[in-house]
Write an enzyme that holds these catalytic residues in place. Structure first.
Site, PDB file in Angstrom:
ATOM      1  N   HIS A  79       0.815  -1.212   0.000  1.00 59.08           N
ATOM      2  CA  HIS A  79       0.000   0.000   0.000  1.00 59.08           C
ATOM      3  C   HIS A  79       0.853   1.268   0.000  1.00 59.08           C
ATOM      4  CE1 HIS A  79       0.890   0.500   4.318  1.00 59.08           C
ATOM      5  NE2 HIS A  79       0.746  -0.815   4.384  1.00 59.08           N
ATOM      6  N   ASP A  80       0.411   2.238  -0.785  1.00 61.86           N
ATOM      7  CA  ASP A  80       0.963   3.591  -0.841  1.00 61.86           C
ATOM      8  C   ASP A  80       2.354   3.672  -1.466  1.00 61.86           C
ATOM      9  OD1 ASP A  80      -1.236   5.035   0.657  1.00 61.86           O
ATOM     10  OD2 ASP A  80      -0.623   3.611   2.190  1.00 61.86           O
ATOM     11  N   GLY A 117       5.054  -1.108   2.802  1.00 61.34           N
ATOM     12  CA  GLY A 117       4.244   0.060   2.474  1.00 61.34           C
ATOM     13  C   GLY A 117       5.040   1.351   2.406  1.00 61.34           C
TER      14      GLY A 117
END
Length: 264
Positions: A122-123, A140
């Site tokens: 994520h991200d 992440g």
């Protein structure tokens, strides 16, 4: 469009596929997905989430794209994934959407080569023209700049920044930021010079490569602090205006490094 989509594939209502998109057998495209012209989705892929995919990408079989972030703080917020144009994404790659603890969007630029079993969490913000070799594992919030290469089975700690044109050898444990142009490897990662061959292939002049080598010596051989090394590179730029621009990524990198710079 019907002829290009295998009859066993499931395309949910609401999904937006350009008429030229190909979808292989048993793949599933969920409702909030948009896929651009010329993209090919192989067999047994799942594309989920609020995911936007550009033109001329190729997803090989068994990819999982746009799944929820593997973050225990995630509680169903509407976060997203953006993938650019011309990317090659090989078997069993997983790419998750973002989280509200960051920008909320995971991004992959253009012309990236993502090999089998890579995980992009994520991200993460991945630039363009990068290579992530087999089984690279990105935690992440990682930023990888254009033209960086990460060797197979390497793993990177969350919030790491990997600079442009760097090359990391396989099986590396990356726990701190890697500046642009740097060649290195190890557990933990250690710098070992500059990526001279890659720079030559991308059109850097001998004078520019020489300036980057001089900057490497300032950073890694003179036992200066990060602040002192940055100041010394700025002075070097003033004394060598013809090659000053290629050292600007070093200056910017040191000014923004958040996890400390890998110094060996």
């Amino acid at each position: 469009m019907t002829k290009l989509i295998d009859p066993t594939a499931i395309i949910h209502d609401g999904a937006k596929l350009h008429p030229s998109v190909r979808v292989g057998a048993y793949s599933v495209i969920h409702a909030d997905v948009t896929i651009g012209e010329g993209t090919v989705v192989g067999e047994h892929c799942v594309i989920d989430g609020l995911t936007t995919i550009g033109k001329n990408n190729v997803f090989y079989r068994f990819c999982s794209i746009g799944g929820n972030p593997q973050d225990k703080k995630y509680s169903g917020e509407k976060t997203s994934l953006e993938i650019g144009d011309g990317n090659t994404i090989r078997e069993f790659v997983t790419i998750n959407t973002g989280t509200t603890q960051d920008v909320g969007t995971t991004r992959l630029g253009d012309d990236n080569w993502i090999m089998a079993y890579v995980h992009i969490a994520h991200d993460c913000q991945i630039g363009s023209h990068t290579i992530l070799a087999n089984s690279v594992q990105l935690a992440g919030h990682i930023h990888i700049d254009d033209w960086a290469i990460v060797g197979g089975s390497s793993a990177a700690h969350q919030y790491i920044h990997i600079g442009a044109h760097s090359m990391t050898g396989g099986m590396s444990a990356i726990r701190q930021d890697i500046p642009p142009y740097i060649l290195g490897a190890g557990q933990p990662y250690r710098p070992a010079g500059i990526n001279s061959e890659g720079l030559k292939r991308r059109g850097f002049t001998p004078e520019q490569i020489h300036a980057i080598k001089d900057a490497y010596k300032i950073i890694y051989m003179r036992k200066l602090s990060t602040i002192e090394a940055t100041e010394e590179i700025v002075r070097y730029q003033k004394d060598h205006p013809d090659t000053a621009s290629v050292l600007e990524p070093f200056v910017h990198f040191f000014e923004t490094a958040s996890r400390g710079v890998s110094r060996g």
